[in-house]
Write an enzyme that holds these catalytic residues in place. Structure first.
Site, PDB file in Angstrom:
ATOM      1  N   CYS A  79      37.615  43.240  77.684  1.00 39.16           N
ATOM      2  CA  CYS A  79      39.045  43.243  77.351  1.00 39.16           C
ATOM      3  C   CYS A  79      39.559  44.541  76.739  1.00 39.16           C
ATOM      4  O   CYS A  79      40.517  45.137  77.226  1.00 39.16           O
ATOM      5  CB  CYS A  79      39.345  42.092  76.396  1.00 39.16           C
ATOM      6  N   HIS A 133      43.703  44.191  72.852  1.00 36.69           N
ATOM      7  CA  HIS A 133      42.703  43.244  72.373  1.00 36.69           C
ATOM      8  C   HIS A 133      42.703  43.276  70.847  1.00 36.69           C
ATOM      9  O   HIS A 133      42.585  44.344  70.241  1.00 36.69           O
ATOM     10  CB  HIS A 133      41.322  43.605  72.900  1.00 36.69           C
TER      11      HIS A 133
END
Length: 493
Positions: A79, A133
């Site tokens: 991510c 993230h």
């Protein structure tokens, strides 16, 4: 193959030619809005990508209004690095961040992110849900937003599982609850996005609205009605459940992200029954999030904003669903690195078109600059995809995508798997810090689309390996981007 070297040789010239700090070009009479849709862990399991099982009517509808990039690749299949590349326009080898927990501004303290550029150019920049993230040491970057970023709470819906919400310990990998859509986070994200669109319309504000949907990220939680759209008997286990023949063992992993859930064994095989439940859950989660995206798109239409709104939808990376014996992401293989990218611009000349050129997610930033009439910042390392929107058969100045993934073992220590993907081939070089090559993998997608055999040691393919290896070297040796300060993210502050 010559296109690879032409692109790499021109990379520094392109970076330098854009010059100067980011600023708005002469704006058109009506600046376009931007709806920026990120979807966590979404692989191309979508009807518009040819999947015959999944139900994704809303994303499919968006695809009919825009251009589908069939060979779009993340920069790293996890991510935070993937999102860093999209939001900064910088490659992982420039940022040198390959983990989840290093904040991107440790590497590029003054970089203007994509939402920040729009904010500084006169747009209302709002973020809802997962854009950067967050967590594992990573944190929000308020410079990007006109108002504070919003991340609605959520998690499990069933009483017996709610005790895991917000805790380090994880509950089951799946949950089937007969609850309304906004009992889960993505329904709440859609609710908030709709309210923001209504406020933009009422105030007649031009907006950059980033909506980061969470599913189909684990756990596979979705209202029961989305599970009920599928019959588990229609799902099948993947044909290939081992690593490619001849691949180094360290190229795979133990699916540790999945194994942290309470209903998954920490070691050993995952039963066929559980594997089919997970595959079912992934599809249910995709359809659930598709429905939330549809609600936002419907509101955009209802408010008569669609005709002046650029929409980009992307999944931050792919996902292994048991293929090669792997679950989750965290590899350089096709299932982990390929993800959806759909771009719909107002008054598109070719709605419903398909571009089969190999592209990278670092191309999103320059593309949105071009579509919105903004001057590209000097440091951008991607290519604008606008030519492909204007003419789906157009070449866009690149023919390759690069990925990277870190590994470590007792024999070789820390390594980076440097990967190049062309329209036919993928070469992965597992390199030590001094760039000594520990192992290579070569896959031929024309004859082996499921990556079953590593061909890197075949004498008849030595020329192909050498050409692709030289392209990786050229990429890593390319000059650092101009106009941005880059620091060692591992250095002590």
């Amino acid at each position: 193959m010559n296109r690879i070297f032409k692109r790499l040789a021109s990379m520094s010239l392109i970076v330098l030619a854009t010059g100067g700090a980011a600023k708005a070009a002469d704006a058109p009479a009506a600046k376009p809005n931007v709806l920026f849709i990120a979807v966590d862990d979404l692989k191309p399991v979508l009807g518009c990508y040819g999947d015959k099982t999944v139900k994704s009517p809303n994303i499919d509808r968006l695809a009919k209004q825009g251009t589908i990039f069939t060979h779009a690749y993340c920069m790293q299949a996890v991510c935070s690095p993937s999102r860093n590349a999209v939001l900064t326009g910088l490659l992982p080898e420039s940022l040198r961040i390959y983990d989840l927990n290093t904040f991107f501004r440790r590497a590029a303290p003054d970089v203007t992110t994509l939402p920040q550029l729009f904010k500084e150019s006169g747009w209302q920049s709002h973020g809802i849900g997962k854009i950067l993230h967050l967590g594992q040491g990573n944190h929000e970057d308020p410079t990007q937003w006109s108002v504070p970023h919003t991340y609605p709470g959520g998690g499990y819906a069933l009483p017996e599982n709610k005790r895991f919400n917000g805790k380090d310990a994880k509950g089951p990998a799946v949950e089937i609850a007969d609850v309304p859509d906004n009992s889960y986070t993505d329904g709440k994200i859609a609710d908030l996005a709709i309210k923001r669109l209504q406020a933009f319309a009422e105030k007649k504000e031009t907006f950059f609205l980033a909506t980061g949907f969470i599913k189909p990220h684990l756990p596979f939680t979705a209202p029961k009605k989305y599970w009920d759209l599928y019959d588990r008997k229609q799902f099948h286990l993947p044909d290939r459940q081992t690593l490619p023949d001849g691949a180094p063992k360290f190229a795979g992993h133990n699916s540790g992200e999945l194994r942290s859930y309470s209903d998954i064994p920490e070691v050993g095989p995952i039963t066929n029954e559980k594997a089919l439940e997970l595959i079912h859950g992934y599809h249910a989660a995709v359809t659930y999030t598709d429905a939330q995206i549809g609600r936002v798109l419907d509101e955009l239409d209802r408010l008569h904003l669609r005709d002046n709104t650029i929409i980009v939808l992307w999944g931050d990376h792919g996902w292994h669903l048991g293929d090669h014996g792997l679950w989750c992401k965290h590899t350089d293989y096709e299932q982990a690195t390929r993800a959806p990218l759909i771009i719909s611009a107002p008054n598109s000349a070719h709605p419903g078109s398909t571009c089969s050129e190999v592209v990278e997610f670092v191309d999103i930033y320059p593309t949105l600059c071009d579509l919105a009439g903004l001057k590209q910042p000097s440091w951008l390392q991607g290519y604008s995809l606008k030519p492909a929107l204007d003419d789906p058969s157009a070449k866009i100045g690149k023919s390759t995508a690069f990925q990277v993934y870190p590994r470590s073992n007792n024999e070789s220590g820390a390594m980076l798997g440097q990967s190049i993907r062309t329209d036919r081939w993928r070469l992965v070089e597992w390199q030590k810090k001094d760039r000594t090559v520990v192992a290579r993998e070569l896959y031929d997608y024309e004859n082996d689309p499921d990556e079953t055999v590593n061909l890197a040691t075949k004498p008849e393919l030595a020329a192909t390996v050498n050409e692709l290896s030289a392209a990786i070297k050229a990429r890593l040796d390319a000059p650092k981007p101009a106009g941005v300060v880059l620091r060692d993210p591992t250095a002590k502050e």
